[in-house]
Design a protein around this motif. Structure first.
Motif, short mmCIF file in Angstrom:
data_model
loop_
_atom_site.label_atom_id
_atom_site.label_comp_id
_atom_site.label_asym_id
_atom_site.label_seq_id
_atom_site.Cartn_x
_atom_site.Cartn_y
_atom_site.Cartn_z
N HIS A 254 34.09 33.06 30.61
CA HIS A 254 33.13 33.87 29.86
C HIS A 254 32.99 35.28 30.42
N PRO A 255 34.09 36.02 30.34
CA PRO A 255 34.04 37.40 30.83
C PRO A 255 32.92 38.18 30.16
N ILE A 256 32.44 39.20 30.84
CA ILE A 256 31.29 39.94 30.34
C ILE A 256 31.63 41.38 29.95
N ASN A 257 32.89 41.76 30.17
CA ASN A 257 33.20 43.18 30.01
C ASN A 257 33.79 43.54 28.65
N VAL A 258 33.94 42.55 27.76
CA VAL A 258 34.52 42.87 26.44
C VAL A 258 33.40 43.25 25.48
N ARG A 259 33.56 44.33 24.79
CA ARG A 259 32.58 44.70 23.79
C ARG A 259 33.30 45.22 22.55
N LEU A 260 32.59 45.31 21.46
CA LEU A 260 33.19 45.89 20.29
C LEU A 260 33.61 47.31 20.63
N GLY A 261 34.81 47.67 20.24
CA GLY A 261 35.28 49.03 20.51
C GLY A 261 35.97 49.18 21.84
N GLY A 262 35.98 48.15 22.66
CA GLY A 262 36.69 48.27 23.95
C GLY A 262 36.05 47.47 25.05
N PHE A 263 35.67 48.16 26.12
CA PHE A 263 35.09 47.50 27.30
C PHE A 263 33.82 48.23 27.71
N TYR A 264 33.01 47.56 28.53
CA TYR A 264 31.82 48.24 29.06
C TYR A 264 32.22 49.22 30.14
N LYS A 265 33.18 48.81 30.97
CA LYS A 265 33.56 49.66 32.10
C LYS A 265 35.03 49.42 32.39
N ILE A 266 35.78 50.46 32.67
CA ILE A 266 37.17 50.28 33.04
C ILE A 266 37.27 50.38 34.56
N PRO A 267 37.73 49.31 35.20
CA PRO A 267 37.85 49.36 36.66
C PRO A 267 38.84 50.46 37.08
N PRO A 268 38.74 50.93 38.32
CA PRO A 268 39.61 52.02 38.75
C PRO A 268 41.09 51.62 38.77
N LEU A 269 41.92 52.61 38.50
CA LEU A 269 43.35 52.41 38.39
C LEU A 269 43.95 51.69 39.60
N GLU A 270 43.47 52.05 40.80
CA GLU A 270 44.10 51.45 41.99
C GLU A 270 43.93 49.93 42.03
N LYS A 271 42.85 49.46 41.44
CA LYS A 271 42.65 48.01 41.41
C LYS A 271 43.72 47.34 40.53
N PHE A 272 44.07 48.01 39.44
CA PHE A 272 45.13 47.47 38.58
C PHE A 272 46.46 47.49 39.34
N ARG A 273 46.66 48.58 40.05
CA ARG A 273 47.92 48.70 40.80
C ARG A 273 48.08 47.58 41.81
#
Ligand SMILES: Cc1cc2nc3c(=O)[nH]c(=O)nc-3n(C[C@H](O)[C@H](O)[C@H](O)COP(=O)(O)OP(=O)(O)OC[C@H]3O[C@@H](n4cnc5c(N)ncnc54)[C@H](O)[C@@H]3O)c2cc1C
Ligand code: SF4
Ligand code: SF4
Ligand code: SF4
Lengths: 260, 369, 429, 272
Positions: free
Chosen positions: C158-177
């Motif tokens: 049950h993730p909490i970051n999905v919302r209509l139109g996108g996301f509530y917050k985009i985590p920083p790029l380095e975390k994705f890396r």
């Protein structure tokens, strides 16, 4: 010494809370080493007979059959832990408690006469003695491990039941209610999620249910008087995954009955 | 004492020098709609061109048309977060066959250099010093971090609507404990900082910024700004007799009224730069052999705070709010010889339902006079 | 007359509650019934009157195993109703989130639910006693899949970051890396998984199936595409309900979905791989060749291989997305309510998940319809069982039971999802 | 640099564990160094995984090499403590707190009033007072327990009875009980002491202390000669965690022993 045994039971639910156990990727084999997983159908075909040292019960009671079954589960369990919003407050399916179930059945099923269900969705503790309640929709897996650890070592599990704000501030998150005027349930909601929603810039929607001594009225007043929320929105705010928890239910009914 | 001046652009050199000297530079920086303290590596991370608007239960970050670095008041974080970490491992232990070994955890955090904190925050550090390092027992982590820290506060040249430091003797000018106190001066023509070296010998910090002795005119410019700030505080408390009044009226019906509004959510205590209460917790592994003992910030608003076998002493909202307010403005005097409040206004701004200490105190004064 | 019944009262290693009953009369199969007794939860019912923005959070609670799927289908359906389409980094991030759920869910199924059947263990935990390395590999892969959902969704269930139109917050790029680095290891493990799974013993069982999946001209389907089938169907999602209908049978709280009123069809990884093979990444296709994957495979037991291939793909795709990722200007685009109807179908790990909503001008939901993958597969499962039991009827009951369970698990049925599902009962004479 | 950590315990070893009553046990510990303390002081005892509990030292101040605690089992820590076996180890920090006023008793009558587990912190005082009988006036110990089976140090108490005035009373008892029944305040009698000079030391449930104070005040004992030991939740025992605050005091460092004059105003207020 024989290992303590663990059983996992499912009632009306999404399976998410029990999936938390399988999501303990780093700890799963250690857990399986420390306890005898005697009955956990989601993970294993093997079913060993009870009694079980610890039972984890997921889901709420929504059918006449389940109402009987929970009694059997209780009888076979040493310590019974209710896990998740369904088991502790009736879950999202407790929304039926506020309206006419037949209407719902008719809306969903073409042949509603086949569906056997109760008028309400209720917490496990409404039916049997529950030794410990683990909150959340879904539960937090680290909290679950803590509770299991405590129980295995003969301690009474003790998890904080204070507000989400406490963890929100400890985590250094910026308050969404104060900076954005968003209605946040954090001040009246039980900790356990590490203030997850505020840390993602959104207001808490109360998935861990009411904290101890919640002042829902003070929060609701602020929302309607200063943040511009309508009564209908207040009702919806308190009626999600813990709609059936007494504090949230009472507050939503206060708005529904217009006595605020 | 000699007052120096350096150009606004030189801040970067200061930050670089502090970092070279091994400090973690903690300074205000914008984040998620507020100016918060955080580690910075570059002056570009300072909230330049931002100001905040604060009211009870409301904080809004705004862009300004000025280029000032420090045009805001305090945010939700304070130096407490660094000197007295929110969550910290105290020790670890290992237990096997009844034998117990306890390993103290060393704190290998780098020394902090606080840049751009506010005079009330300097004062708050002094208040916490009395509690955490000057009592009969000192807290090891706080005391060590505190000793190693460097303080470069910036005087307030703008008062927030929830500020009342002048009532509590906290600001708007840094007067104690600093290594270098700065005043930011900006007008159509110029943008510079005045710098006053503190008691500790910190003049050598000025070299990297090519600071020069300030002219009387420049000094006056800074002084005027501070005086103007002092004259337009957002709030005020008449502290005369407050300590006695609160101690006297523990049974006053007004507590009940506040109790109805207070959510015991703990926000005020968490943002308060002087609140020091903590909780300790043990975490075991599944075998029970390895334990980690941690401590984290606690709050007198929590039900568990006074839990004793059988129940909590302060189980109502009213009693918990009373404990907090009475502690800050009354008991603190008895315990530590001063007020526990420095007038930063955080508890007013960050209370989600906007309870205002200054209003409540005034209400008591009116109702008991 | 001898009647014999084999009953599985509670199907294990599937999500949710179901039962199976098989009756054999005079060595002839009489009936196979898959019964779903998951208590009904009435999601479509209580969605009425809720705000359109609440749909992703509420529908996620239908299923703890694939909440992302519910969030994706509901968000896309609502956005469709409001005339909003996501593109650029936000669209890519939604694909990334789905990659996370596919990896997590596929690995969970392959290693913890399905593989023990092939190797004769009651569970992965039992299996770990003899195959510790295998189980640990699975756990590691699952952990990294979950880490994607954790980072971008806030938590795995049950993730909490999905919302209509996108996301509530985009985590920083380095975390994705950082994640991309871990994903490279998992991709290698996924290749090993496919090779390992190819060595399992598959029952010799093939059927003629109508496979149904989404299809998109530029990519392997996640969040959008046309509904296509192995029999030539090619449908716009908005017309889904003109061809697919749900029926309700007494023995079940779930609804069965059929195509054109009588066609039993098959959704999920095997359908997707068969229908969209060319869209798989180069590495995935190479591994498929290595393990001698037959195009158009119609042995449902080999769905484990389809899952393994899709896991490689999901790693590849996630790594690609992260490599090319640019931070969006804002975490979401505004979505204003507009009275109307919105439909969307996305590919949940188990197959197509269809949502339709009617909302009013304030954004209040008037009507909701949700067709989960499991209710679409239920008929094909029963049909499989019917034919499969005929093949194994001579076997002892406990073996029939186990093999039937395995045949059901081929579909990774998620009973809780079917909201609307298994006990085996074999009656023999 | 501060290197000593007031929050870090030292390791002690259990020498003996003795059952006092159904739910109360006396632990005798050995510490690496002799453990000097004053009557009324307490330690923080630590069980890994369960945490710490404040427990008064119940031993004899002249025997610093044996550390004695009497513990009632009520929760996780105390349950962990009573589960210890000789040779097991635990953590100890202390001693903490303001002791009983042993410096003002010379030449005065002393009245000790204990209720339940409240006798545990008073035992060192009784032992020290009885050792200096020559320097003080009359010594009286009165003790109330729930039942005869709940009496602490029962055998030792018999010895006290021979040496000075020691009386016990219980709330309930079987018919074979020959002693007093009823609340402890009933045993307070001015025959035993001179109310104008007596030093009273009280420890027990707050409600019992309240009634005892009322009786003493009625007899004319001044507030600053009545001493009581308070109990509050404690996490550090060093005056820095904030938990044990009681009005303007920290129970851990300003107490646990207070004279009634200090706390009179707080005593009547609920939820302080
Ligand atoms: C100065 C002093 C001297 C003492 N001397 C003695 C003595 O000599 N002998 C003796 O037996 N006792 C003594 N006590 C009392 C003793 O400290 C407590 O009984 C002990 O702390 C109980 O610990 P526990 O973990 O066993 O029990 P619990 O009461 O279960 O737990 C203790 C801690 O856990 C937390 N906790 C537990 N349950 C809850 C809940 N429901 N809600 C919130 N938080 C909870 C609280 O933080 C609490 O501090 C003394 C106390 C003090 C202050
Ligand atoms: S964001 Fe919510 S949870 Fe966090 S402090 Fe504000 S009101 Fe509390
Ligand atoms: S912040 Fe609130 S809604 Fe979000 S995860 Fe925590 S309890 Fe649930
Ligand atoms: S009490 Fe309020 S105003 Fe005073 S120092 Fe604390 S937060 Fe600031």
């Amino acid at each position: 010494m024989t290992k303590p045994s663990l059983a996992v039971w499912k009632f009306a639910s999404c399976d998410g809370c029990q999936l938390s156990i399988l999501d303990c990727e780093d700890e799963l084999l250690a857990i399986a080493g420390a306890v005898d997983i005697a009955n956990f159908p989601e993970a294993s075909r093997e079913v060993k007979p009870g009694p079980y040292t610890v039972s984890l019960v997921e889901g709420s009671i929504t059918t006449p059959h389940d109402r009987e079954r929970i009694q059997e589960v209780r009888a076979q369990s040493g310590v019974l832990v209710a896990i998740g919003a369904c088991a502790t407050a009736g879950g999202i399916q407790a929304l039926r408690n506020f309206s006419d179930v037949k209407g719902f059945t008719d809306a969903v099923y073409a042949s509603p006469q086949y569906i056997s269900t109760l008028e309400t969705s209720t917490a496990i503790s409404d039916h049997v003695k529950v030794d410990f309640e683990l909150h959340g929709c879904p539960i937090d897996k680290y909290q679950l491990i803590r509770v299991l650890t405590d129980l295995l070592q003969g301690r009474t599990p003790l998890l904080p039941s204070e507000s989400v704000c406490l963890d929100c501030k400890r985590a250094g998150v910026v308050c969404v209610m104060v900076t954005k005027g968003e209605p946040c349930l954090g001040p009246v909601t039980h900790t356990g999620c590490n203030a997850l929603c505020p840390s993602y810039n959104r207001a808490c929607f109360g998935c861990f249910g009411p904290k101890n001594t919640p002042n829902t009225t003070a929060l609701a007043d602020r929302c309607t008087e200063n943040l511009g929320l309508e009564d209908e929105q207040m009702i919806r705010l308190f009626r999600t995954f813990n709609a059936g928890a007494p504090a949230f239910r009472t507050e939503s009914e206060r708005y529904e009955n217009q006595n605020h | 004492m000699q007052v120096y001046r350096f150009e606004a652009d030189a801040l970067n050199a200061l930050i670089a020098t502090l970092r070279e000297r091994g400090y973690k530079v903690i300074a205000p920086t914008p984040m998620d709609g507020a100016v918060v303290l955080g580690e910075i590596t570059d002056a570009g991370q300072l909230p330049r061109g931002y100001c905040d608007e604060q009211e009870k239960g409301v904080y809004r970050l705004k862009k300004t048309d000025r280029d000032a670095f420090f045009d805001f008041n305090v945010g939700p974080r304070s130096p407490k977060r660094y000197l007295f970490p929110t969550n910290h491992v105290l020790w670890r232990s290992r237990q096997e066959n009844g034998r117990l070994e306890i390993y103290s955890e060393s704190d290998d955090e780098k020394p902090f250099a606080f840049l751009g904190i506010r005079p009330c925050e300097m004062k708050a550090v002094a208040v916490q010093d009395r509690v955490l390092s000057k009592g009969p027992f000192a807290d090891r982590i706080y005391s060590n971090r505190r000793q190693k820290a460097l303080f470069i506060p910036v005087d307030c040249t703008r008062a927030g609507k929830t500020c009342f430091c002048t009532s509590m003797g906290g600001g708007p000018e840094a007067t104690e404990g600093y290594h270098l106190a700065l005043t930011e001066v900006i007008d159509e023509n110029r943008h510079f900082f005045l710098a006053r070296p503190g008691e500790e010998n910190s003049v050598n910090l000025l070299e990297c910024m090519q600071a020069v002795p300030a002219t009387a005119e420049e000094i006056k410019q800074g002084r005027d700004l501070i005086e103007k700030t002092a004259a337009c505080m957002g709030r005020e408390v008449n502290t005369a007799g407050v300590a006695e009044m609160l101690a006297e009226y523990r049974d006053h019906p007004h507590w009940e009224e506040i109790g109805k509004r207070c959510m015991n959510c703990t926000n005020c205590t968490m943002v308060c730069p002087t609140c020091f209460c903590f909780e300790v917790e043990d975490h075991n592994d599944l075998t029970g052999q390895n334990t980690e003992r941690t401590r984290q910030w606690d709050s007198c608003f929590n039900l568990s705070f006074t839990y004793q076998h059988g129940g909590s002493v302060r189980h109502t909202n009213k009693a918990r709010y009373r404990q907090w307010l009475t502690h800050k403005f009354s008991a603190w005097h008895d315990q530590f010889g001063e007020s526990g409040c420095v007038g930063c206004g955080r508890c007013i701004t960050w209370c989600p339902v906007g309870i205002d200490v200054t209003e409540e105190i005034q209400m008591f004064q009116e109702k008991t006079s | 007359m001898k009647t014999k019944t084999i009953k599985v009262d509670y199907l294990a290693r599937v999500e949710g509650e179901g039962a199976l009953s098989i009756a054999i009369q005079d060595n002839k199969l009489d009936h196979v019934h898959l019964k779903i007794f998951e208590p009904p939860r009435f999601f479509e019912g209580f969605m009425r009157g809720r705000e359109f923005s609440e749909a992703p959070d509420i529908t996620a609670r239908i299923c703890g195993i694939c909440p992302v799927a519910y969030q994706m289908s509901s968000a896309h359906a609502m956005e469709a109703a409001c005339g909003v389409t996501l593109d650029g980094p936000l669209r890519e991030l939604r694909r990334l989130l789905y990659c996370g759920e596919w990896i997590e869910s596929h690995v969970l199924h392959m290693y913890m639910l399905h593989a023990p059947d092939f190797l004769g263990y009651e569970s992965a935990i039992h299996m770990a006693a003899d195959h510790a390395e295998v189980v640990k590999r699975g756990l590691h892969m699952k952990k990294v899949g979950n880490a994607i959902v954790n980072l971008l969704g806030g938590r795995e269930i049950h993730p909490i970051n999905v919302r209509l139109g996108g996301f509530y917050k985009i985590p920083p790029l380095e975390k994705f890396r950082e994640l991309a680095e871990q994903l490279k290891t998992v991709r290698d493990e996924a290749v090993t998984t496919a090779q390992w799974a190819a060595g399992l013993d598959f029952p010799d069982f093939t059927q003629d199936y109508t496979f149904v999946a989404l299809s998109h001209p530029d990519e392997y389907p996640f969040n959008e595409g046309r509904v296509i089938s192995s029999d030539g169907l090619d449908l716009d999602v908005n017309d889904y309900e003109t061809r697919f209908k749900e029926q309700h049978e007494e023995r079940s709280t779930a609804l069965h979905s059929v195509l054109d009123n009588h066609i039993t069809y098959f959704v999920g990884p095997l359908a997707r791989v068969n229908l969209n093979y060319d869209q798989l990444s180069l590495l995935t296709r190479q591994v498929a060749d290595d393990i001698c994957w037959e195009r158009g495979c119609n042995n449902p037991f080999k769905s484990i291989l389809a899952r393994a291939l899709e896991t490689i793909y999901a790693c590849d795709e996630a790594i690609r997305i992260i490599d090319e990722l640019e931070m969006p200007e804002a975490p979401f685009v505004p979505v204003e309510p507009k009275a109307g109807v919105g439909c969307a179908a996305t590919e949940a790990p188990r197959g197509i998940l269809y949502h339709r909503y009617t909302i009013d001008e304030q954004g209040l939901i008037q009507n909701a319809k949700i067709v989960p993958p499991t209710s679409q597969n239920q008929r094909v499962i029963e049909k499989d069982l019917y034919h499969f039991v005929e093949q194994v009827m001579h076997e002892p009951d406990d073996k029939i039971q186990w093999q039937c369970e395995q045949a059901i698990r081929n579909y990774d049925p998620c009973i809780s999802c079917s909201t609307h599902f298994l006990n085996l009962k074999v009656t023999r004479s | 640099m501060i290197t000593t950590d007031v929050l870090a315990p030292v390791v002690a070893t259990v020498r003996e564990i003795q059952q006092e009553t159904q739910d109360t046990f006396t632990l005798t510990l050995e510490t690496p160094e002799p453990f000097n303390f004053k009557p009324g002081q307490f330690n923080m005892l630590y069980i890994p995984g369960a945490g710490e509990a404040a427990v008064s030292i119940s031993g004899d101040v002249t025997q610093p090499h044996e550390l004695i605690h009497t513990i009632r089992e009520v929760g996780n820590v105390t349950r962990g403590l009573v589960a210890l076996k000789p040779g097991d180890q635990l953590g100890v920090r202390g001693p903490f707190g303001r002791p009983w006023p042993m410096d003002v008793v010379d030449g005065r009558d002393v009245l000790v009033i204990a209720g339940g587990i409240g006798l545990a912190p008073l035992r060192p005082a009784v032992l020290a007072l009885s050792a200096k009988r020559a320097e003080i006036g009359r010594l009286t110990v009165i003790y109330g327990a729930r039942s005869p089976e709940d009496m602490l140090y029962a055998r030792e108490f018999l010895g006290w009875k021979d040496a000075f005035v020691a009386r016990a009373t219980v709330d309930t008892a079987s018919p074979s009980w020959r002693g007093n029944m009823g609340v402890v305040t009933k045993l307070i009698s001015p025959v035993d002491f001179d109310p104008t000079r007596v030093i009273a030391m009280i420890c027990g449930p707050e409600i019992m202390m309240r009634f005892a104070i009322r009786s003493l005040s009625a007899l004319g004992v001044e507030d600053d000669r009545i001493f009581l030991s308070m109990e509050r939740n404690m996490k550090c025992a060093a005056g820095i965690c904030g938990h044990c605050q009681y009005g303007n005091y920290f129970v851990c460092k300003d107490g646990p022993v207070f004279d009634y004059d200090q706390v009179r105003k707080l005593f009547g207020v609920k939820e302080v």
